[in-house]
Structure formats: structure tokens, C-alpha cells
Scaffold this motif. Structure first.
Motif, PDB file in Angstrom:
ATOM      1  N   HIS A 180      20.943 -21.584  22.667  1.00 15.59           N
ATOM      2  CA  HIS A 180      20.185 -21.798  21.437  1.00 15.59           C
ATOM      3  C   HIS A 180      19.467 -20.537  20.954  1.00 15.59           C
ATOM      4  O   HIS A 180      19.100 -20.438  19.786  1.00 15.59           O
ATOM      5  N   LEU A 181      19.242 -19.591  21.858  1.00 15.70           N
ATOM      6  CA  LEU A 181      18.407 -18.444  21.536  1.00 15.70           C
ATOM      7  C   LEU A 181      18.904 -17.608  20.348  1.00 15.70           C
ATOM      8  O   LEU A 181      18.092 -17.167  19.524  1.00 15.70           O
ATOM      9  N   PRO A 182      20.211 -17.383  20.194  1.00 17.30           N
ATOM     10  CA  PRO A 182      20.669 -16.554  19.065  1.00 17.30           C
ATOM     11  C   PRO A 182      20.327 -17.133  17.691  1.00 17.30           C
ATOM     12  O   PRO A 182      20.351 -16.396  16.695  1.00 17.30           O
ATOM     13  N   ALA A 183      20.019 -18.426  17.609  1.00 14.71           N
ATOM     14  CA  ALA A 183      19.672 -19.039  16.320  1.00 14.71           C
ATOM     15  C   ALA A 183      18.241 -18.721  15.912  1.00 14.71           C
ATOM     16  O   ALA A 183      17.843 -19.032  14.785  1.00 14.71           O
ATOM     17  N   HIS A 184      17.473 -18.116  16.803  1.00 12.83           N
ATOM     18  CA  HIS A 184      16.076 -17.810  16.536  1.00 12.83           C
ATOM     19  C   HIS A 184      15.932 -16.413  15.940  1.00 12.83           C
ATOM     20  O   HIS A 184      16.843 -15.591  16.000  1.00 12.83           O
ATOM     21  N   ILE A 185      14.759 -16.156  15.387  1.00  9.89           N
ATOM     22  CA  ILE A 185      14.477 -14.831  14.848  1.00  9.89           C
ATOM     23  C   ILE A 185      14.386 -13.827  16.001  1.00  9.89           C
ATOM     24  O   ILE A 185      14.242 -14.209  17.161  1.00  9.89           O
ATOM     25  N   LYS A 186      14.466 -12.555  15.679  1.00 10.23           N
ATOM     26  CA  LYS A 186      14.536 -11.516  16.715  1.00 10.23           C
ATOM     27  C   LYS A 186      13.318 -11.521  17.632  1.00 10.23           C
ATOM     28  O   LYS A 186      13.424 -11.264  18.821  1.00 10.23           O
ATOM     29  N   CYS A 188      11.597 -14.019  18.665  1.00 13.07           N
ATOM     30  CA  CYS A 188      11.765 -15.080  19.661  1.00 13.07           C
ATOM     31  C   CYS A 188      12.818 -14.700  20.696  1.00 13.07           C
ATOM     32  O   CYS A 188      12.704 -15.049  21.875  1.00 13.07           O
ATOM     33  N   GLN A 189      13.845 -13.993  20.260  1.00 15.84           N
ATOM     34  CA  GLN A 189      14.936 -13.640  21.159  1.00 15.84           C
ATOM     35  C   GLN A 189      14.505 -12.695  22.275  1.00 15.84           C
ATOM     36  O   GLN A 189      15.161 -12.612  23.313  1.00 15.84           O
ATOM     37  N   THR A 190      13.411 -11.997  22.073  1.00 15.96           N
ATOM     38  CA  THR A 190      12.900 -11.136  23.133  1.00 15.96           C
ATOM     39  C   THR A 190      11.761 -11.796  23.907  1.00 15.96           C
ATOM     40  O   THR A 190      11.654 -11.633  25.122  1.00 15.96           O
ATOM     41  N   SER A 191      10.932 -12.566  23.223  1.00 10.57           N
ATOM     42  CA  SER A 191       9.750 -13.151  23.862  1.00 10.57           C
ATOM     43  C   SER A 191      10.073 -14.379  24.707  1.00 10.57           C
ATOM     44  O   SER A 191       9.330 -14.700  25.638  1.00 10.57           O
ATOM     45  N   PHE A 192      11.180 -15.068  24.407  1.00 13.51           N
ATOM     46  CA  PHE A 192      11.466 -16.330  25.089  1.00 13.51           C
ATOM     47  C   PHE A 192      12.823 -16.320  25.785  1.00 13.51           C
ATOM     48  O   PHE A 192      13.421 -17.361  25.999  1.00 13.51           O
ATOM     49  N   SER A 193      13.282 -15.136  26.158  1.00 11.83           N
ATOM     50  CA  SER A 193      14.583 -15.012  26.807  1.00 11.83           C
ATOM     51  C   SER A 193      14.451 -15.072  28.330  1.00 11.83           C
ATOM     52  O   SER A 193      13.577 -14.425  28.921  1.00 11.83           O
ATOM     53  N   PHE A 194      15.356 -15.817  28.967  1.00 11.05           N
ATOM     54  CA  PHE A 194      15.418 -15.840  30.427  1.00 11.05           C
ATOM     55  C   PHE A 194      15.797 -14.462  30.970  1.00 11.05           C
ATOM     56  O   PHE A 194      15.428 -14.104  32.088  1.00 11.05           O
ATOM     57  N   ASN A 195      16.545 -13.702  30.182  1.00  7.95           N
ATOM     58  CA  ASN A 195      17.067 -12.423  30.662  1.00  7.95           C
ATOM     59  C   ASN A 195      15.988 -11.370  30.900  1.00  7.95           C
ATOM     60  O   ASN A 195      16.214 -10.401  31.618  1.00  7.95           O
ATOM     61  N   PHE A 196      14.823 -11.553  30.287  1.00  8.61           N
ATOM     62  CA  PHE A 196      13.762 -10.557  30.401  1.00  8.61           C
ATOM     63  C   PHE A 196      12.607 -11.028  31.284  1.00  8.61           C
ATOM     64  O   PHE A 196      11.516 -10.466  31.222  1.00  8.61           O
ATOM     65  N   LYS A 197      12.865 -12.021  32.110  1.00  8.53           N
ATOM     66  CA  LYS A 197      11.819 -12.564  32.981  1.00  8.53           C
ATOM     67  C   LYS A 197      12.299 -12.517  34.426  1.00  8.53           C
ATOM     68  O   LYS A 197      13.391 -12.984  34.748  1.00  8.53           O
ATOM     69  N   SER A 198      11.487 -11.950  35.304  1.00  6.73           N
ATOM     70  CA  SER A 198      11.849 -11.909  36.725  1.00  6.73           C
ATOM     71  C   SER A 198      11.563 -13.255  37.383  1.00  6.73           C
ATOM     72  O   SER A 198      10.692 -14.006  36.936  1.00  6.73           O
TER      73      SER A 198
END
Length: 274
Positions: A180-186, A188-198
Motif C-alpha cells: 500500500h505504501l506506494p499509493a501514499h505521498i513521498k 509517508c513513504q519514508t516516515s512509515f516504511s518498514f524498510n527504514f526501521k531496524s
């Protein structure tokens, strides 16, 4: 090793014991406005996956005046469209749920019918299933987490003390599922991404979508049922799905380990001859 040393070691790997929850709504699982609870009562009100219907509806009725906030995420209009979905002749416009995002299993007291709007419904299901839960780390996935989380703690104040989160949670993180993340504004795509969280591994947060794929084929049947029969039927299906997960979990893990070993071996061999 001293007790303080053991506690320190546990704190450094607390992410291993983190709780992963995935929230979602399904607008295929509607119910027509036929019968009522006095004519068709449930055999297990709040004993399984559905919340207690009387308490749930009572809370919703007492919060009818709460305005639904408009989404500020321009690329995602689920919330803005929630009140525009056709509901003529329907007692429920869909179903909300909270699942385990790690094992794709339904949580107890985490399923409820939806009506117009969604925040108050999903708030109730979220706080209901986390009642009395004790853990340090909580990771929450929701396709509108960017909007929903903003006033969550403000909304919690309206709930009974018994449903409010215990102060044991040290870390609470919000995510948007990867599909669902790509449907969000940029932003959101950085602040709520699993990929950027340890500490979250390869979690995708899409567990509810997979369970909907299994339950949607019976939507045409449950749509015609009375409230009690529908809740009991869906509870049975959810329970059956959870049971199958439990009995097959060892088999799944075994084959995952085998695939991981082969993948690691292949990587080492390619690296050696590169």
C-alpha cells in the motif's frame, strides 16, 4: 552473570519479543439489514474473535458526534471515501480486524462490523484486543497509519480505563504495509516504511490481505445472515484458520529453514567464484 546483566542483555534484544499487529478493513464482508440480535442472537458474544457486540455498539452510539478527520495524504483517499460508500439496506458496510502481522492469525476480540466512518471503529478494535497486553515493543501496520496515528492517544482518553494501553509499552512504531505504501505521498513513504526501521526484519504488514483472500468466498452467504449467525460463522472460519496455522507452523518453519540454508549456500558459492 548478575541479574542486572541479564536484564541489560534482554533490553538489547527486546525487538525480538516485539508485538507486530496489522489492522485492516474489508468492505466485501457486508451484511444486509435483516433480523436483529433479539431474533438472531450470537451463541458466543465476545468469547472469540468478534468483540462483544452490545458494548461495541454502545460505544459507537456514544461517539456519533465525533467528526471524521479528512486525510491529508493526497494520494490515499480511503478515509475521505469511507462515508461515501453505498450503505442503503445494509446493517454493516464491512468488517474491521486486527491480525498478528508475523503469523497472519486473528487476535481475540479484534473483529467488528463497520458502519459509516472508520476511525472510531478501528480504535475500539485496536484497544479491545490489546487489553491487558504487556510488552515493551509494539509495531502497528495499517494502510492509513499516517492519518490514524495522529489523534490515537487523544481518542484513547474517551475509552474506559480498562481498555486504555498499559504504560508498559516503551516503543510504539507505526507503519504502512509495503504493497500500500506506494499509493501514499513521498513523506509517508519514508516516515512509515518498514524498510527504514531496524528490528522489524522483512515484515510486510499485509497479513490481513492474505486472510481476506481466504474468507471473501463466503461473503455472499454471510451477507444474507442475521447478526448472530454471521458472527458465529465468521468466528468459526477465523478459528479454523488459526488452528491450521498452529498445526502447520512447524512444517512451514522447517521448509523455510531449508530454503534459507540453500539460499545461503548458493550465495557463498557465487561469492567464492565471483
Amino acid at each position: 552473570m548478575s541479574l542486572s546483566g541479564i536484564v541489560a542483555d534482554i533490553d538489547t534484544i527486546s525487538w525480538l519479543y516485539g508485538l507486530f499487529l496489522a489492522i485492516d478493513a474489508n468492505f466485501c464482508l457486508k451484511r444486509k439489514a435483516v433480523l436483529n440480535d433479539s431474533v438472531d442472537p450470537s451463541l458466543s458474544s465476545g468469547w472469540a474473535y468478534f468483540v462483544d457486540d452490545e458494548a461495541y455498539k454502545g460505544f459507537l452510539d456514544s461517539n456519533l458526534d465525533n467528526a471524521q478527520e479528512k486525510s491529508t495524504c493526497l494520494s490515499h483517499n480511503t478515509m475521505n471515501m469511507a462515508n461515501m460508500k453505498p450503505n442503503c439496506g445494509l446493517a454493516a458496510t464491512g468488517l474491521g480486524t486486527v491480525d498478528c502481522a508475523r503469523h497472519n492469525m486473528k487476535w481475540p476480540n479484534a473483529v467488528g462490523d463497520l458502519q459509516k466512518g472508520m476511525y472510531v471503529n478501528m480504535d475500539y478494535l485496536f484497544f479491545s484486543t490489546l487489553r491487558h497486553m504487556v510488552t515493551d515493543t509494539l509495531n502497528i501496520s495499517y494502510d492509513i497509519a499516517c492519518q490514524w496515528h495522529k489523534k490515537l492517544w487523544h481518542h484513547m482518553a474517551a475509552f474506559p480505563v480498562s481498555m486504555q494501553l498499559l504504560p508498559t509499552f516503551k516503543t510504539i512504531s507505526f507503519f504502512v504495509p509495503k504493497f500500500h505504501l506506494p499509493a501514499h505521498i513521498k513523506e509517508c513513504q519514508t516516515s512509515f516504511s518498514f524498510n527504514f526501521k531496524s528490528g522489524v526484519g522483512w515484515t510486510d504488514g499485509e497479513a490481513p490481505e492474505r486472510s481476506w483472500a481466504n474468507i471473501n468466498p463466503i461473503a455472499s452467504s454471510t451477507k444474507e445472515m442475521g447478526p448472530g449467525a454471521r458472527r458465529d460463522t465468521l468466528d468459526d472460519y477465523f478459528g479454523d484458520s488459526n488452528w491450521k496455522k498452529v498445526v502447520k507452523l512447524g512444517e512451514f518453519i522447517f521448509f523455510d529453514i531449508i530454503k534459507s540454508v540453500f539460499a545461503l549456500t548458493s550465495f557463498i558459492i557465487r561469492s567464492y567464484y565471483a
